[in-house]
Design a protein around this motif. Structure first.
Motif, PDB file in Angstrom:
ATOM      1  N   GLN A 200       0.830  -1.203   0.000  1.00 50.20           N
ATOM      2  CA  GLN A 200       0.000   0.000   0.000  1.00 50.20           C
ATOM      3  C   GLN A 200       0.872   1.263   0.000  1.00 50.20           C
ATOM      4  OE1 GLN A 200      -2.799  -0.556   3.266  1.00 50.20           O
ATOM      5  NE2 GLN A 200      -4.344  -1.197   1.803  1.00 50.20           N
ATOM      6  N   LYS A 201       1.928   1.252   0.774  1.00 51.48           N
ATOM      7  CA  LYS A 201       2.814   2.413   0.834  1.00 51.48           C
ATOM      8  C   LYS A 201       3.451   2.659  -0.537  1.00 51.48           C
ATOM      9  CE  LYS A 201       6.594   4.375   3.501  1.00 51.48           C
ATOM     10  NZ  LYS A 201       7.523   4.166   4.621  1.00 51.48           N
ATOM     11  N   ARG A 202       3.875   1.589  -1.195  1.00 53.05           N
ATOM     12  CA  ARG A 202       4.486   1.724  -2.526  1.00 53.05           C
ATOM     13  C   ARG A 202       3.495   2.298  -3.535  1.00 53.05           C
ATOM     14  NH1 ARG A 202       4.482  -2.254  -6.020  1.00 53.05           N
ATOM     15  NH2 ARG A 202       4.567  -3.912  -4.462  1.00 53.05           N
ATOM     16  N   HIS A 203       2.268   1.797  -3.516  1.00 51.95           N
ATOM     17  CA  HIS A 203       1.237   2.299  -4.441  1.00 51.95           C
ATOM     18  C   HIS A 203       0.857   3.738  -4.108  1.00 51.95           C
ATOM     19  CE1 HIS A 203       0.138  -1.211  -6.972  1.00 51.95           C
ATOM     20  NE2 HIS A 203       0.728  -1.869  -5.983  1.00 51.95           N
ATOM     21  N   LEU A 204       0.833   4.058  -2.823  1.00 56.07           N
ATOM     22  CA  LEU A 204       0.534   5.422  -2.397  1.00 56.07           C
ATOM     23  C   LEU A 204       1.614   6.384  -2.894  1.00 56.07           C
ATOM     24  CD1 LEU A 204      -1.534   6.988  -0.683  1.00 56.07           C
ATOM     25  CD2 LEU A 204      -0.078   6.562   1.294  1.00 56.07           C
ATOM     26  N   GLN A 205       2.863   5.976  -2.776  1.00 56.76           N
ATOM     27  CA  GLN A 205       3.968   6.812  -3.269  1.00 56.76           C
ATOM     28  C   GLN A 205       3.912   6.944  -4.784  1.00 56.76           C
ATOM     29  OE1 GLN A 205       7.255   4.687  -1.518  1.00 56.76           O
ATOM     30  NE2 GLN A 205       7.271   5.969   0.317  1.00 56.76           N
ATOM     31  N   ALA A 206       3.559   5.868  -5.461  1.00 55.17           N
ATOM     32  CA  ALA A 206       3.519   5.878  -6.925  1.00 55.17           C
ATOM     33  C   ALA A 206       2.437   6.803  -7.472  1.00 55.17           C
ATOM     34  CB  ALA A 206       3.310   4.458  -7.452  1.00 55.17           C
ATOM     35  N   CYS A 207       1.351   6.985  -6.708  1.00 55.79           N
ATOM     36  CA  CYS A 207       0.281   7.850  -7.217  1.00 55.79           C
ATOM     37  C   CYS A 207       0.657   9.323  -7.086  1.00 55.79           C
ATOM     38  CB  CYS A 207      -1.060   7.538  -6.568  1.00 55.79           C
ATOM     39  SG  CYS A 207      -1.326   8.197  -4.920  1.00 55.79           S
ATOM     40  N   GLY A 208       1.727   9.617  -6.353  1.00 58.10           N
ATOM     41  CA  GLY A 208       2.282  10.963  -6.328  1.00 58.10           C
ATOM     42  C   GLY A 208       1.494  12.013  -5.575  1.00 58.10           C
ATOM     43  N   VAL A 209       0.670  11.621  -4.604  1.00 58.83           N
ATOM     44  CA  VAL A 209      -0.109  12.614  -3.870  1.00 58.83           C
ATOM     45  C   VAL A 209       0.656  13.206  -2.696  1.00 58.83           C
ATOM     46  CG1 VAL A 209      -2.365  11.754  -4.579  1.00 58.83           C
ATOM     47  CG2 VAL A 209      -1.298  10.858  -2.505  1.00 58.83           C
ATOM     48  N   GLY A 210       1.753  12.576  -2.307  1.00 59.46           N
ATOM     49  CA  GLY A 210       2.619  13.133  -1.274  1.00 59.46           C
ATOM     50  C   GLY A 210       2.035  13.171   0.122  1.00 59.46           C
ATOM     51  N   ILE A 211       1.289  12.133   0.494  1.00 60.41           N
ATOM     52  CA  ILE A 211       0.778  12.071   1.856  1.00 60.41           C
ATOM     53  C   ILE A 211       1.112  10.724   2.477  1.00 60.41           C
ATOM     54  CG2 ILE A 211      -1.093  13.707   1.406  1.00 60.41           C
ATOM     55  CD1 ILE A 211      -3.019  11.364   1.417  1.00 60.41           C
ATOM     56  N   THR A 212       1.054  10.680   3.788  1.00 59.17           N
ATOM     57  CA  THR A 212       1.376   9.455   4.517  1.00 59.17           C
ATOM     58  C   THR A 212       0.150   8.545   4.598  1.00 59.17           C
ATOM     59  OG1 THR A 212       0.686  10.337   6.657  1.00 59.17           O
ATOM     60  CG2 THR A 212       2.977  10.796   5.969  1.00 59.17           C
ATOM     61  N   PRO A 213       0.353   7.271   4.933  1.00 58.43           N
ATOM     62  CA  PRO A 213      -0.800   6.385   5.122  1.00 58.43           C
ATOM     63  C   PRO A 213      -1.770   6.902   6.196  1.00 58.43           C
ATOM     64  CG  PRO A 213       1.182   5.081   4.844  1.00 58.43           C
ATOM     65  CD  PRO A 213       1.626   6.524   4.940  1.00 58.43           C
ATOM     66  N   ALA A 214      -1.250   7.492   7.263  1.00 54.21           N
ATOM     67  CA  ALA A 214      -2.123   8.026   8.317  1.00 54.21           C
ATOM     68  C   ALA A 214      -2.953   9.210   7.792  1.00 54.21           C
ATOM     69  CB  ALA A 214      -1.306   8.452   9.528  1.00 54.21           C
ATOM     70  N   GLN A 215      -2.337  10.060   6.989  1.00 55.59           N
ATOM     71  CA  GLN A 215      -3.071  11.175   6.393  1.00 55.59           C
ATOM     72  C   GLN A 215      -4.125  10.657   5.420  1.00 55.59           C
ATOM     73  OE1 GLN A 215       0.197  13.352   4.726  1.00 55.59           O
ATOM     74  NE2 GLN A 215       0.564  14.525   6.594  1.00 55.59           N
ATOM     75  N   SER A 216      -3.770   9.623   4.685  1.00 55.89           N
ATOM     76  CA  SER A 216      -4.716   8.993   3.766  1.00 55.89           C
ATOM     77  C   SER A 216      -5.933   8.475   4.525  1.00 55.89           C
ATOM     78  CB  SER A 216      -4.012   7.847   3.034  1.00 55.89           C
ATOM     79  OG  SER A 216      -4.924   7.034   2.357  1.00 55.89           O
ATOM     80  N   ARG A 217      -5.679   7.838   5.645  1.00 59.04           N
ATOM     81  CA  ARG A 217      -6.775   7.298   6.456  1.00 59.04           C
ATOM     82  C   ARG A 217      -7.676   8.422   6.965  1.00 59.04           C
ATOM     83  NH1 ARG A 217      -6.579   4.885  12.230  1.00 59.04           N
ATOM     84  NH2 ARG A 217      -8.572   3.819  12.310  1.00 59.04           N
ATOM     85  N   LEU A 218      -7.094   9.535   7.373  1.00 62.56           N
ATOM     86  CA  LEU A 218      -7.897  10.659   7.844  1.00 62.56           C
ATOM     87  C   LEU A 218      -8.757  11.211   6.716  1.00 62.56           C
ATOM     88  CD1 LEU A 218      -7.235  13.296  10.413  1.00 62.56           C
ATOM     89  CD2 LEU A 218      -7.986  14.065   8.185  1.00 62.56           C
ATOM     90  N   LEU A 219      -8.182  11.361   5.522  1.00 65.48           N
ATOM     91  CA  LEU A 219      -8.964  11.864   4.381  1.00 65.48           C
ATOM     92  C   LEU A 219     -10.131  10.930   4.068  1.00 65.48           C
ATOM     93  CD1 LEU A 219      -6.260  13.157   1.852  1.00 65.48           C
ATOM     94  CD2 LEU A 219      -7.835  14.520   3.243  1.00 65.48           C
ATOM     95  N   ARG A 220      -9.864   9.635   4.054  1.00 65.75           N
ATOM     96  CA  ARG A 220     -10.926   8.669   3.764  1.00 65.75           C
ATOM     97  C   ARG A 220     -12.015   8.730   4.830  1.00 65.75           C
ATOM     98  NH1 ARG A 220      -6.656   5.306   3.499  1.00 65.75           N
ATOM     99  NH2 ARG A 220      -7.571   3.921   5.038  1.00 65.75           N
ATOM    100  N   THR A 221     -11.623   8.877   6.071  1.00 64.48           N
ATOM    101  CA  THR A 221     -12.591   8.970   7.164  1.00 64.48           C
ATOM    102  C   THR A 221     -13.408  10.242   7.037  1.00 64.48           C
ATOM    103  OG1 THR A 221     -11.139   7.703   8.611  1.00 64.48           O
ATOM    104  CG2 THR A 221     -12.837   9.040   9.688  1.00 64.48           C
ATOM    105  N   LEU A 222     -12.742  11.341   6.743  1.00 67.72           N
ATOM    106  CA  LEU A 222     -13.410  12.632   6.589  1.00 67.72           C
ATOM    107  C   LEU A 222     -14.475  12.582   5.496  1.00 67.72           C
ATOM    108  CD1 LEU A 222     -13.346  15.534   7.646  1.00 67.72           C
ATOM    109  CD2 LEU A 222     -11.500  16.004   6.045  1.00 67.72           C
ATOM    110  N   ALA A 223     -14.214  11.840   4.450  1.00 70.77           N
ATOM    111  CA  ALA A 223     -15.143  11.745   3.319  1.00 70.77           C
ATOM    112  C   ALA A 223     -16.452  11.053   3.689  1.00 70.77           C
ATOM    113  CB  ALA A 223     -14.479  11.014   2.161  1.00 70.77           C
TER     114      ALA A 223
END
Length: 149
Positions: A25-48
């Motif tokens: 997941q970390k590798r795919h997250l880095q590859a998509c180029g959004v520049g956020i951490t897994p924890a930040q990703s989780r917060l965004l998903r929760t916020l949505a």
């Protein structure tokens, strides 16, 4: 029913799989180029998932973390333009957190990255194996809901 030894092979397999999932997941997250951490990703998903912008305390509760951890995540996401703090319309002392347009765009990228990671992780499984795994995971997740230490 026999319970596996906590230090046994099944527990070790679960831990190895968890580490592998995180790496992929970390590798795919880095590859998509959004520049956020897994924890930040989780917060965004929760916020949505909120209909109206939540308070930081609401996010902390849903994420099962201390409020200070949410503050740190929101600070970084706000600095990058993905969320913003807004005053509560009924109580000016309360601050709520909302997604920006950039945050929504980032969520779409994250969704693609997570799907891609899931496809890689599940690639060796047949459709039937995926169905069985899904049922087993549902059982484990549902069984742990509401339990204490």
């Amino acid at each position: 029913m026999t319970m596996p030894d906590a230090d046994g092979p099944l527990a070790e397999q679960l831990l190895r799989l968890t580490r592998r999932v995180h790496r992929i997941q970390k590798r795919h997250l880095q590859a998509c180029g959004v520049g956020i951490t897994p924890a930040q990703s989780r917060l965004l998903r929760t916020l949505a998932h909120y209909d109206a912008p939540p308070r930081m305390a609401d996010l902390a509760e849903r994420l099962e973390v201390v409020p200070r951890a949410v503050t740190t995540l929101v600070d970084a996401l706000e600095e990058s333009g993905k969320v913003r703090r807004v005053p509560d319309p009924t109580n000016r002392r309360v601050i709520r957190i909302e997604l920006t347009d950039d945050g929504r765009s980032t969520l779409r990228e994250l969704h693609r990255a997570r799907r891609s990671a899931a496809e890689e992780i599940l690639a060796p499984l047949t459709d039937e194996q995926r169905k069985v795994l899904g049922g087993l995971l549902d059982t484990l997740v549902d069984w742990g809901t509401g339990r204490g230490c």
